[in-house]
Each structure stands twice: as structure tokens, then as C-alpha cells.
Design a protein around this motif. Structure first.
Motif, short mmCIF file in Angstrom:
data_model
loop_
_atom_site.label_atom_id
_atom_site.label_comp_id
_atom_site.label_asym_id
_atom_site.label_seq_id
_atom_site.Cartn_x
_atom_site.Cartn_y
_atom_site.Cartn_z
N ARG A 16 0.84 -1.19 0.00
CA ARG A 16 0.00 0.00 0.00
C ARG A 16 0.87 1.24 0.00
O ARG A 16 1.99 1.22 0.51
N CYS A 17 0.34 2.32 -0.53
CA CYS A 17 1.04 3.60 -0.47
C CYS A 17 0.55 4.34 0.76
O CYS A 17 -0.65 4.47 0.98
N ASN A 18 1.47 4.82 1.57
CA ASN A 18 1.11 5.54 2.78
C ASN A 18 0.46 6.86 2.43
O ASN A 18 0.81 7.52 1.47
N ARG A 99 7.11 4.14 -5.47
CA ARG A 99 6.08 4.61 -4.56
C ARG A 99 6.39 6.05 -4.20
O ARG A 99 7.51 6.39 -3.82
#
Length: 139
Positions: A16-18, A99
């Protein structure tokens, strides 16, 4: 073109991307140039999009400037071929992504005028797809 020569593992999980910014505070600062392009949201950028944005910026300046690319595509993305049955392991590497966190600087520019830098940032934004970015200058 912009992918690592070797990595510790051949295949990674997508992850996941923060949503937040980096903890070290280095996302908000320009380190090399006078103008920069900052992301307004977290997401992923492919290695083709990074290279296309870099080319658009350098063509706008006619190679009379300094450009620093602050993102690097180091995470492999895999996919299985079409019409293949389920199972039999993870697919082969299809491409590479980077990312990008919210507030992270993607590109920096120097030795150009403010208007040229703004126009180059607009061109780069079109190449980076759905990721929204913001142009800012060193103060």
C-alpha cells in the motif's frame, strides 16, 4: 531504462502507499535546484512515466538547464499472461514502479527562468498520469 541492475528479491508484494508524509522531513525541502515538482497525494509512478516526464522537461529547456530526478522505480510489478489458469506461482516481471508519498519531491530544476520552469512542470504533470503534483520554488 530507469530500473535497478539487481535487487535483493526478484518479486515483491504490491503493498500500500502511505497517506502521510515521510517522518524525516526531507520531503518538503529542495536539495539541489531552485524549482521543484512535489506530489500532492500518495501513489505509484511507473518507470516509463518518470522517463517521459524527464524528457518533456529537458525538451522544454532545450537541454540548457540542470534537472534532478528524485524518484527511482525500484519495485517490480508482475503479471501473468492472458488466458492462463490459476496457480503455478507468481507471474513474471512486467515493469517497475516507484512509490511516491504525499509531499515528496519528484523533480528539481535549476538554471532556468520561473515561467519556463512552470511550463515544464505542467508538461511533466501531464506525463505523470493521475498523480496530482504541485510546482514550487525555493524561498
Amino acid at each position: 531504462m530507469l530500473y535497478p541492475k539487481r535487487t535483493k528479491f526478484r518479486k515483491y508484494r504490491r503493498g500500500r502507499c502511505n497517506k502521510g508524509c515521510k517522518e524525516d522531513g526531507s520531503t518538503e525541502l529542495l536539495c539541489f535546484g531552485k524549482y521543484g515538482i512535489k506530489s500532492c497525494e500518495a501513489g505509484r509512478i511507473s518507470y516509463q512515466a518518470i522517463e517521459a516526464a524527464r524528457r518533456a522537461i529537458s525538451r522544454k529547456f532545450r537541454r540548457n538547464s540542470k534537472i534532478w530526478v528524485r524518484v527511482f522505480a525500484d519495485i517490480p510489478i508482475t503479471s501473468k499472461p492472458a488466458e492462463v489458469r490459476m496457480g503455478k506461482g507468481k507471474g513474471n516481471t512486467k515493469g517497475w514502479i516507484a512509490r511516491v508519498l504525499k509531499g515528496q519531491i519528484s523533480f528539481e530544476m535549476d538554471c532556468v527562468s520561473l515561467s519556463n520552469a512552470q511550463q515544464a512542470a505542467i508538461l511533466a504533470a501531464h506525463k505523470l498520469g493521475g498523480l496530482s503534483i504541485k510546482f514550487f520554488k525555493w524561498s
